[in-house]
Design an enzyme around this catalytic site. Structure first.
Site, PDB file in Angstrom:
ATOM      1  N   GLU A  37       0.859  -1.194   0.000  1.00  0.00           N
ATOM      2  CA  GLU A  37       0.000   0.000   0.000  1.00  0.00           C
ATOM      3  C   GLU A  37       0.891   1.240   0.000  1.00  0.00           C
ATOM      4  O   GLU A  37       1.890   1.282   0.716  1.00  0.00           O
ATOM      5  CB  GLU A  37      -0.882  -0.003   1.250  1.00  0.00           C
ATOM      6  CG  GLU A  37      -1.755   1.234   1.355  1.00  0.00           C
ATOM      7  CD  GLU A  37      -2.808   1.086   2.424  1.00  0.00           C
ATOM      8  OE1 GLU A  37      -3.645   0.177   2.326  1.00  0.00           O
ATOM      9  OE2 GLU A  37      -2.784   1.884   3.371  1.00  0.00           O
ATOM     10  N   GLY A 133     -14.839   5.956   4.787  1.00  0.00           N
ATOM     11  CA  GLY A 133     -13.959   7.025   5.280  1.00  0.00           C
ATOM     12  C   GLY A 133     -14.292   7.315   6.735  1.00  0.00           C
ATOM     13  O   GLY A 133     -15.421   7.067   7.190  1.00  0.00           O
ATOM     14  N   ASP A 134     -13.307   7.790   7.455  1.00  0.00           N
ATOM     15  CA  ASP A 134     -13.536   8.132   8.869  1.00  0.00           C
ATOM     16  C   ASP A 134     -14.397   9.379   8.946  1.00  0.00           C
ATOM     17  O   ASP A 134     -14.284  10.274   8.109  1.00  0.00           O
ATOM     18  CB  ASP A 134     -12.192   8.382   9.573  1.00  0.00           C
ATOM     19  CG  ASP A 134     -11.471   7.076   9.866  1.00  0.00           C
ATOM     20  OD1 ASP A 134     -12.153   6.072  10.150  1.00  0.00           O
ATOM     21  OD2 ASP A 134     -10.229   7.065   9.798  1.00  0.00           O
ATOM     22  N   ALA A 147     -20.177   2.132   3.527  1.00  0.00           N
ATOM     23  CA  ALA A 147     -19.416   1.560   2.408  1.00  0.00           C
ATOM     24  C   ALA A 147     -20.298   0.702   1.499  1.00  0.00           C
ATOM     25  O   ALA A 147     -20.101   0.680   0.284  1.00  0.00           O
ATOM     26  CB  ALA A 147     -18.252   0.745   2.951  1.00  0.00           C
ATOM     27  N   HIS A 170     -14.385  -2.938  13.776  1.00  0.00           N
ATOM     28  CA  HIS A 170     -14.165  -1.499  13.539  1.00  0.00           C
ATOM     29  C   HIS A 170     -14.187  -0.784  14.888  1.00  0.00           C
ATOM     30  O   HIS A 170     -14.904  -1.211  15.808  1.00  0.00           O
ATOM     31  CB  HIS A 170     -15.273  -0.967  12.615  1.00  0.00           C
ATOM     32  CG  HIS A 170     -15.080   0.454  12.214  1.00  0.00           C
ATOM     33  ND1 HIS A 170     -15.637   1.501  12.922  1.00  0.00           N
ATOM     34  CD2 HIS A 170     -14.385   1.020  11.199  1.00  0.00           C
ATOM     35  CE1 HIS A 170     -15.293   2.650  12.341  1.00  0.00           C
ATOM     36  NE2 HIS A 170     -14.541   2.377  11.291  1.00  0.00           N
ATOM     37  N   LYS A 186     -21.339  -6.427   2.901  1.00  0.00           N
ATOM     38  CA  LYS A 186     -20.483  -5.904   1.824  1.00  0.00           C
ATOM     39  C   LYS A 186     -20.366  -6.945   0.712  1.00  0.00           C
ATOM     40  O   LYS A 186     -20.375  -6.598  -0.469  1.00  0.00           O
ATOM     41  CB  LYS A 186     -19.098  -5.542   2.377  1.00  0.00           C
ATOM     42  CG  LYS A 186     -19.109  -4.337   3.315  1.00  0.00           C
ATOM     43  CD  LYS A 186     -17.713  -4.011   3.832  1.00  0.00           C
ATOM     44  CE  LYS A 186     -17.745  -2.831   4.790  1.00  0.00           C
ATOM     45  NZ  LYS A 186     -16.423  -2.396   5.226  1.00  0.00           N
ATOM     46  N   GLN A 197      -7.859  -4.379   7.932  1.00  0.00           N
ATOM     47  CA  GLN A 197      -7.154  -3.438   8.793  1.00  0.00           C
ATOM     48  C   GLN A 197      -5.930  -4.152   9.362  1.00  0.00           C
ATOM     49  O   GLN A 197      -5.912  -5.387   9.456  1.00  0.00           O
ATOM     50  CB  GLN A 197      -8.102  -2.999   9.915  1.00  0.00           C
ATOM     51  CG  GLN A 197      -7.590  -1.941  10.835  1.00  0.00           C
ATOM     52  CD  GLN A 197      -7.183  -0.686  10.077  1.00  0.00           C
ATOM     53  OE1 GLN A 197      -6.085  -0.639   9.538  1.00  0.00           O
ATOM     54  NE2 GLN A 197      -8.041   0.309  10.016  1.00  0.00           N
ATOM     55  N   GLN A 233       4.258   5.873  16.215  1.00  0.00           N
ATOM     56  CA  GLN A 233       3.477   5.327  15.095  1.00  0.00           C
ATOM     57  C   GLN A 233       2.545   4.213  15.604  1.00  0.00           C
ATOM     58  O   GLN A 233       1.373   4.159  15.250  1.00  0.00           O
ATOM     59  CB  GLN A 233       4.443   4.784  14.036  1.00  0.00           C
ATOM     60  CG  GLN A 233       3.763   4.151  12.843  1.00  0.00           C
ATOM     61  CD  GLN A 233       4.646   3.084  12.209  1.00  0.00           C
ATOM     62  OE1 GLN A 233       5.465   2.463  12.868  1.00  0.00           O
ATOM     63  NE2 GLN A 233       4.454   2.868  10.937  1.00  0.00           N
TER      64      GLN A 233
HETATM   65  P1  FAD Z   1     -18.371   0.885   6.738  1.00  0.00           P
HETATM   66  O1  FAD Z   1     -18.226  -0.544   6.366  1.00  0.00           O
HETATM   67  O2  FAD Z   1     -19.504   1.632   6.159  1.00  0.00           O
HETATM   68  O3  FAD Z   1     -18.430   0.963   8.303  1.00  0.00           O
HETATM   69  C1  FAD Z   1     -18.574   2.184   9.011  1.00  0.00           C
HETATM   70  C2  FAD Z   1     -19.118   1.917  10.392  1.00  0.00           C
HETATM   71  O4  FAD Z   1     -20.481   1.521  10.289  1.00  0.00           O
HETATM   72  C3  FAD Z   1     -18.418   0.779  11.148  1.00  0.00           C
HETATM   73  O5  FAD Z   1     -18.433   1.074  12.511  1.00  0.00           O
HETATM   74  C4  FAD Z   1     -19.264  -0.413  10.840  1.00  0.00           C
HETATM   75  O6  FAD Z   1     -19.128  -1.408  11.816  1.00  0.00           O
HETATM   76  C5  FAD Z   1     -20.650   0.220  10.813  1.00  0.00           C
HETATM   77  N1  FAD Z   1     -21.601  -0.449   9.905  1.00  0.00           N
HETATM   78  C6  FAD Z   1     -21.320  -1.047   8.722  1.00  0.00           C
HETATM   79  N2  FAD Z   1     -22.455  -1.537   8.165  1.00  0.00           N
HETATM   80  C7  FAD Z   1     -23.463  -1.222   9.020  1.00  0.00           C
HETATM   81  C8  FAD Z   1     -24.863  -1.438   9.015  1.00  0.00           C
HETATM   82  N3  FAD Z   1     -25.469  -2.106   8.047  1.00  0.00           N
HETATM   83  N4  FAD Z   1     -25.586  -0.971  10.049  1.00  0.00           N
HETATM   84  C9  FAD Z   1     -24.989  -0.297  11.060  1.00  0.00           C
HETATM   85  N5  FAD Z   1     -23.663  -0.061  11.117  1.00  0.00           N
HETATM   86  C10 FAD Z   1     -22.926  -0.508  10.106  1.00  0.00           C
HETATM   87  N6  FAD Z   1      -9.723   5.671   5.148  1.00  0.00           N
HETATM   88  C11 FAD Z   1      -9.417   6.700   4.320  1.00  0.00           C
HETATM   89  O7  FAD Z   1      -9.834   7.824   4.577  1.00  0.00           O
HETATM   90  N7  FAD Z   1      -8.632   6.521   3.211  1.00  0.00           N
HETATM   91  C12 FAD Z   1      -8.131   5.304   2.883  1.00  0.00           C
HETATM   92  O8  FAD Z   1      -7.438   5.159   1.872  1.00  0.00           O
HETATM   93  C13 FAD Z   1      -8.440   4.194   3.716  1.00  0.00           C
HETATM   94  N8  FAD Z   1      -8.017   2.949   3.418  1.00  0.00           N
HETATM   95  C14 FAD Z   1      -8.361   1.893   4.193  1.00  0.00           C
HETATM   96  C15 FAD Z   1      -7.950   0.613   3.824  1.00  0.00           C
HETATM   97  C16 FAD Z   1      -8.298  -0.485   4.593  1.00  0.00           C
HETATM   98  C17 FAD Z   1      -7.858  -1.854   4.172  1.00  0.00           C
HETATM   99  C18 FAD Z   1      -9.069  -0.301   5.778  1.00  0.00           C
HETATM  100  C19 FAD Z   1      -9.422  -1.491   6.631  1.00  0.00           C
HETATM  101  C20 FAD Z   1      -9.484   0.950   6.159  1.00  0.00           C
HETATM  102  C21 FAD Z   1      -9.150   2.071   5.357  1.00  0.00           C
HETATM  103  N9  FAD Z   1      -9.561   3.364   5.697  1.00  0.00           N
HETATM  104  C22 FAD Z   1      -9.246   4.419   4.878  1.00  0.00           C
HETATM  105  C23 FAD Z   1     -10.282   3.622   6.939  1.00  0.00           C
HETATM  106  C24 FAD Z   1     -11.816   3.590   6.764  1.00  0.00           C
HETATM  107  O9  FAD Z   1     -12.233   4.645   5.920  1.00  0.00           O
HETATM  108  C25 FAD Z   1     -12.437   3.719   8.149  1.00  0.00           C
HETATM  109  O10 FAD Z   1     -12.172   2.586   8.923  1.00  0.00           O
HETATM  110  C26 FAD Z   1     -13.914   4.101   8.194  1.00  0.00           C
HETATM  111  O11 FAD Z   1     -14.238   4.556   9.500  1.00  0.00           O
HETATM  112  C27 FAD Z   1     -14.858   2.962   7.863  1.00  0.00           C
HETATM  113  O12 FAD Z   1     -14.809   2.655   6.548  1.00  0.00           O
HETATM  114  P2  FAD Z   1     -15.601   1.344   5.999  1.00  0.00           P
HETATM  115  O13 FAD Z   1     -15.452   1.367   4.548  1.00  0.00           O
HETATM  116  O14 FAD Z   1     -15.156   0.127   6.730  1.00  0.00           O
HETATM  117  O15 FAD Z   1     -17.084   1.734   6.398  1.00  0.00           O
END
Ligand code: FAD
Length: 312
Positions: A37, A133-134, A147, A170, A186, A197, A233
């Site tokens: 990455e 995204g966070d 997502a 998460h 998903k 992660q 870190q």
């Molecule tokens: P989601 O899957 O939508 O999850 C978000 C939250 O909602 C989680 O707490 C999850 O448990 C909860 N949730 C999911 N589905 C449901 C549902 N149906 N009902 C209720 N709650 C639900 N961030 C960046 O900004 N840039 C990057 O390039 C980046 N790369 C990443 C690469 C990897 C491999 C990983 C693991 C993370 C990365 N992240 C990145 C971080 C990521 O954006 C954050 O962890 C973010 O908070 C959640 O993203 P997600 O796509 O997992 O979201």
């Protein structure tokens, strides 16, 4: 461009560039898909430096390289998308390595994502890691709240779609069962593969994998490992993503606190032990968070090559 790069380009026919196809091919080889990455230009990091890192990583023959998305507040999504897509395009066109462009959907609209998708298509990007995204205090959620919304949208547009997975859950999701429910949703939304992660203890990955498979998650999963470099870190990662810190790492950090070179070496060795163990466990993929440090990537790859654990 050196001959090694040219031959890498020739060895990557267009059809193989879809990462889902790479996983299928590797399942028959019995080796894990191996990926790095990198992050795109931002702050002090210039386009030239990012290109240099990409070129050095490409020479290590990863099966793909993912390019992170620097999500900021509202308004910066367009700039971030352009930075990510530019590096992804360069990896593919100049170095012949399949690229996985990360894309987040918080702080943006469908109209804007339509334009990003058009741009990605025009620049030959086929693989996208779909992320929410966070969330920050000023975050705005529009049509895409999670997502899964982005996954279904990108799938509909014909992309090969990856999604995030969380071996320890998460940070905002306290319930391990819900963690797997979200993973399955998903897959049901059309994801093609998962990247996890980072984690520092493989037992979490194995328990998560068993639970996911038992609950009907069948997609390939690449497990993310980060060679740590410094105490700060590791602390940042632990607080940002909720990874557990096992006592061997605490001891390493304490022991080498004043010797950054030895600490980095110990971090690489620890990550290699994790990766070797994951490969022996037969996981689908190994994803190494090298944080734009080609020397670290080289050290890790040499170790795995020596054990014939990944494609040489
Ligand atoms: P989601 O899957 O939508 O999850 C978000 C939250 O909602 C989680 O707490 C999850 O448990 C909860 N949730 C999911 N589905 C449901 C549902 N149906 N009902 C209720 N709650 C639900 N961030 C960046 O900004 N840039 C990057 O390039 C980046 N790369 C990443 C690469 C990897 C491999 C990983 C693991 C993370 C990365 N992240 C990145 C971080 C990521 O954006 C954050 O962890 C973010 O908070 C959640 O993203 P997600 O796509 O997992 O979201």
């Amino acid at each position: 461009m050196d001959t090694q790069t040219t031959s890498t380009t020739a060895a990557a026919p267009k059809g193989q560039r879809r990462i889902a196809n790479i996983y299928s091919a590797f399942q028959t080889l019995g080796k894990p898909v191996f990926s790095f990455e990198i992050f795109p230009p931002k702050g002090d990091l210039t386009q030239e430096q990012a290109a240099d890192v990409g070129g050095q990583l490409a020479q290590l023959y990863p099966d793909f390289i993912s390019v992170t998305f620097s999500a900021g507040g509202s308004g910066s999504h367009g700039r971030a998308a352009d930075a990510t897509v530019s590096v992804a395009q360069l990896l593919q066109d100049q170095f012949g390595v399949p690229a996985l462009a990360h894309l987040t959907c918080a702080n943006t609209t469908r109209e804007h994502l339509d334009a990003v998708c058009e741009d990605m298509k025009a620049r030959g990007i086929e693989n996208v890691l779909a992320l929410r995204g966070d969330l920050r205090e000023d975050s705005e959620l529009h049509e895409f709240r999670l997502a899964v919304d982005l996954i279904a949208y990108l799938k509909d547009k014909g992309f090969c779609v990856g999604a995030a997975a969380y071996p320890e859950g998460h940070i905002d999701c306290a319930d391990p069962r819900a963690n797997i429910d979200h993973l399955k949703s998903k897959q049901d939304a059309g994801a093609d593969f998962f990247v996890t992660q980072l984690f520092f203890q493989n037992s979490y990955a194995y328990a998560f994998l068993d639970e996911a498979r038992a609950r009907g998650v069948t997609l390939p999963i690449s497990f993310g490992v980060m060679p740590f470099m410094s105490k700060s870190q590791v602390q940042r990662m632990v607080f940002m993503c909720g990874a557990s810190l096992p006592s061997p790492i605490v001891k390493i950090l304490a022991h080498y606190e004043n010797d950054p070179v030895a600490l980095e070496q110990a971090g690489v060795e620890y990550a290699c032990r994790q990766l070797v163990d994951l490969a022996a466990h037969g996981v689908d993929g190994l994803h190494v968070y090298t944080m734009n440090r080609p020397a670290v990537a080289r050290a890790v790859k040499q170790e795995l090559d020596a054990a014939s654990l990944v494609r040489g």
